[in-house]
Design an enzyme around this catalytic site. Structure first.
Site, PDB file in Angstrom:
ATOM      1  N   ASP A   1       0.849  -1.188   0.000  1.00 49.19           N
ATOM      2  CA  ASP A   1       0.000   0.000   0.000  1.00 49.19           C
ATOM      3  C   ASP A   1       0.887   1.241   0.000  1.00 49.19           C
ATOM      4  OD1 ASP A   1       0.935   0.196   2.576  1.00 49.19           O
ATOM      5  OD2 ASP A   1      -0.966  -0.242   3.534  1.00 49.19           O
ATOM      6  N   SER A   2       0.273   2.386  -0.192  1.00 46.95           N
ATOM      7  CA  SER A   2       1.060   3.597  -0.441  1.00 46.95           C
ATOM      8  C   SER A   2       1.452   4.353   0.815  1.00 46.95           C
ATOM      9  CB  SER A   2       0.259   4.548  -1.330  1.00 46.95           C
ATOM     10  OG  SER A   2      -0.870   5.036  -0.621  1.00 46.95           O
ATOM     11  N   GLY A   3       0.829   4.034   1.946  1.00 44.61           N
ATOM     12  CA  GLY A   3       1.012   4.808   3.169  1.00 44.61           C
ATOM     13  C   GLY A   3      -0.120   5.775   3.425  1.00 44.61           C
ATOM     14  N   GLY A   4      -1.021   5.930   2.452  1.00 40.94           N
ATOM     15  CA  GLY A   4      -2.112   6.883   2.607  1.00 40.94           C
ATOM     16  C   GLY A   4      -3.037   6.559   3.760  1.00 40.94           C
ATOM     17  N   PHE A   5      -3.380   5.288   3.928  1.00 37.91           N
ATOM     18  CA  PHE A   5      -4.281   4.907   5.014  1.00 37.91           C
ATOM     19  C   PHE A   5      -3.635   5.131   6.366  1.00 37.91           C
ATOM     20  CE2 PHE A   5      -5.996   1.881   8.088  1.00 37.91           C
ATOM     21  CZ  PHE A   5      -7.363   2.129   7.981  1.00 37.91           C
TER      22      PHE A   5
ATOM     23  N   ASP B   1      -2.726   8.218  -1.901  1.00 38.37           N
ATOM     24  CA  ASP B   1      -4.033   8.869  -1.928  1.00 38.37           C
ATOM     25  C   ASP B   1      -4.393   9.376  -0.548  1.00 38.37           C
ATOM     26  OD1 ASP B   1      -4.347   6.333  -0.761  1.00 38.37           O
ATOM     27  OD2 ASP B   1      -6.457   6.242  -1.336  1.00 38.37           O
TER      28      ASP B   1
ATOM     29  N   GLN C   1     -11.729   7.007  -4.952  1.00 39.44           N
ATOM     30  CA  GLN C   1     -12.203   7.580  -3.700  1.00 39.44           C
ATOM     31  C   GLN C   1     -13.519   8.326  -3.963  1.00 39.44           C
ATOM     32  OE1 GLN C   1     -11.268   7.019  -0.725  1.00 39.44           O
ATOM     33  NE2 GLN C   1      -9.154   6.259  -0.829  1.00 39.44           N
TER      34      GLN C   1
ATOM     35  N   GLY D   1     -11.346   3.691   0.737  1.00 43.07           N
ATOM     36  CA  GLY D   1     -12.269   4.498   1.518  1.00 43.07           C
ATOM     37  C   GLY D   1     -13.530   3.783   1.949  1.00 43.07           C
TER      38      GLY D   1
ATOM     39  N   ASP E   1      -8.005  -7.720   0.655  1.00 46.79           N
ATOM     40  CA  ASP E   1      -7.086  -7.877   1.788  1.00 46.79           C
ATOM     41  C   ASP E   1      -7.790  -7.384   3.035  1.00 46.79           C
ATOM     42  OD1 ASP E   1      -5.560  -5.176   3.031  1.00 46.79           O
ATOM     43  OD2 ASP E   1      -6.606  -4.873   1.124  1.00 46.79           O
TER      44      ASP E   1
ATOM     45  N   CYS F   1     -12.536 -28.387   7.950  1.00 43.77           N
ATOM     46  CA  CYS F   1     -11.290 -27.690   7.624  1.00 43.77           C
ATOM     47  C   CYS F   1     -10.100 -28.631   7.581  1.00 43.77           C
ATOM     48  CB  CYS F   1     -11.056 -26.584   8.650  1.00 43.77           C
ATOM     49  SG  CYS F   1      -9.602 -25.571   8.301  1.00 43.77           S
TER      50      CYS F   1
ATOM     51  N   CYS G   1      -6.833 -27.334   7.582  1.00 46.11           N
ATOM     52  CA  CYS G   1      -5.639 -26.606   8.022  1.00 46.11           C
ATOM     53  C   CYS G   1      -4.912 -27.396   9.105  1.00 46.11           C
ATOM     54  CB  CYS G   1      -6.023 -25.210   8.524  1.00 46.11           C
ATOM     55  SG  CYS G   1      -6.667 -25.149  10.221  1.00 46.11           S
TER      56      CYS G   1
ATOM     57  N   CYS H   1      -6.763 -27.686  12.477  1.00 42.87           N
ATOM     58  CA  CYS H   1      -7.948 -28.550  12.514  1.00 42.87           C
ATOM     59  C   CYS H   1      -7.659 -29.994  12.118  1.00 42.87           C
ATOM     60  CB  CYS H   1      -9.025 -27.997  11.589  1.00 42.87           C
ATOM     61  SG  CYS H   1      -9.748 -26.438  12.142  1.00 42.87           S
TER      62      CYS H   1
ATOM     63  N   HIS I   1      -5.523 -21.055  11.074  1.00 44.37           N
ATOM     64  CA  HIS I   1      -6.881 -21.491  10.738  1.00 44.37           C
ATOM     65  C   HIS I   1      -7.659 -20.411   9.997  1.00 44.37           C
ATOM     66  CE1 HIS I   1     -10.910 -23.096  10.940  1.00 44.37           C
ATOM     67  NE2 HIS I   1     -11.277 -21.928  11.433  1.00 44.37           N
TER      68      HIS I   1
END
Length: 401
Positions: free
Chosen positions: A98-102, A152, A206, A233, A283, A321, A323, A326, A365
């Protein structure tokens, strides 16, 4: 490099069901990703509590890194020494940063936004720092991530103006934020080209909760012709119905020949809704964060492992499951006769004792559940049975554990 191939669309597309689900492949410099896909979040160059080999074993195809935090620690000098994030964290498949904006947005009153960029105090040591679209591109080029996100401004749900703080962001505020992000998008694109970055740069739609602003943002990004488009956003404090309203409006309008990424979302139900509205990539920190807090996802609903009713329960977290938590080494689920996995009673015990194995197994899990859910979505799209799959998904999740 980025090549997106749209393999199939849901047969229900355009029908009264309103499905825009897609099946595709995304070819990047470090490998091919099958979509729709969930991307585990590795903020500091690691998915918390999970070994890279475990990520491979559970079918992770691409993971995230965080530009802001990796810039803070370990720093670009270390990243340059290792030739980027892949070699540093020993992950040989694609990475998105990510860009760092968040992260800048989440600093709140600790940061000051201008046309040029964002001034803020480092949350690590208090140093005064300045992050611009150009610097974000330079950092991500050093990280050598396969997908680079434009810098952004994440439009908040609540107002940022002193006189109206605590109220819903106004249309004027949302427009100002969206237009700033568009201008920054162009600067990101120009710097990305100047750096001769061989990877792929995504633009971010946005516009807050305002559909017409989302349309304007998308039109501006399409004019710049980014190879991929993200929707940002959302999941920033707004009511679920508002998130879904915006998603249903903008998702089907995204350019069909490009990959679509919904940032930071969300629950299993959110992922299915995203796929129904044309999203290819997701994500969220929810699988690992919830795991550390004792909440486990399963085919039959969510499970609170701290509840006393699990104290002596011999069942695994999810009987279907496969995994490691489990099904253990055998990889055979409880439903198929396997009995090598860990019991709910054991996970409950580990949590109560504060043993680190507890959140590690829980994280494995939850991530396996999310990744397997996306595999089942892909299988259903391949088979032309996505509508039936969605109905069964909601029926199973409502059944409860």
């Amino acid at each position: 490099m980025l090549k997106f191939e749209l393999l199939k669309t849901d047969p229900a597309e355009g029908s009264y069901l309103g499905s825009h689900a897609r099946r595709g492949t995304l070819t990047l410099n470090h490998g091919v990703v099958q979509t729709p896909i969930f991307m585990p979040v590795g903020t500091y160059g690691t998915v918390k509590g999970v070994m890279p080999q475990s990520l491979h074993d559970m079918g992770a195809q691409i993971i995230l890194g965080n530009t802001f935090h990796l810039w803070m620690r370990p720093g670009l000098d270390v990243m340059e020494k290792f030739g980027g994030l892949h070699q540093f964290e020993k992950w040989d498949k694609p990475i998105l940063t990510d860009s760092g904006g968040f992260q800048v947005w989440s600093l709140g009153e600790m940061r000051k936004i201008s046309e040029e960029g964002v001034k803020f105090a480092s949350p690590v040591n208090g140093d005064k720092l300045f992050l611009t679209p150009e610097i974000s591109m330079q950092i991500q080029t050093t990280l050598n991530s396969d997908i680079v996100m434009q810098f952004d401004e994440c439009t908040p749900y609540l107002s940022v103006e002193p006189k109206t703080k605590g109220l819903v962001t106004t249309e004027r505020e949302a427009r100002s934020s969206m237009e700033l992000s568009l201008r920054w998008a162009k600067r990101c694109q120009e710097e990305f080209a100047r750096l001769n970055n061989p990877n792929a740069l995504f633009g971010i739609v946005q516009g807050g909760m305002h559909e017409h602003l989302r349309d304007e943002s998308l039109a501006g990004l399409e004019a710049l012709d980014f190879p991929g488009i993200a929707v940002g956003g959302l999941s920033v404090g707004e009511p679920k119905e508002d998130m879904m309203r915006v998603l249903k409006h903008i998702g089907p309008k995204l350019p069909k020949h490009k990959p679509h990424y919904l940032m930071g979302v969300g629950t299993p139900e959110d992922l299915i809704a995203g796929v129904q509205n044309g999203i290819d990539m997701f994500d969220c920190v929810m699988p690992t964060r919830n795991a550390r807090n004792g909440t486990l996802f399963s085919r039959y609903g969510d499970l609170k492992i701290r509840n006393a009713r699990h104290k002596s329960d011999p069942q695994p977290l999810d009987v279907t499951c496969t995994c490691h938590a489990c099904a253990g080494k055998s990889g055979v689920s409880w439903a198929d006769g396997g009995r090598d996995g860990f019991s709910r009673a054991y996970l409950h015990h580990l949590d109560r004792c504060g043993e680190m194995l507890g959140p590690m197994l829980a994280s494995i899990h939850n991530l396996h559940y999310y990744l397997n859910l996306m595999q089942e979505v892909r299988d259903a799209l391949d088979a032309g049975t996505f509508g039936a799959f969605v109905n069964q998904f909601h029926t199973d999740r409502a059944r409860g554990v």
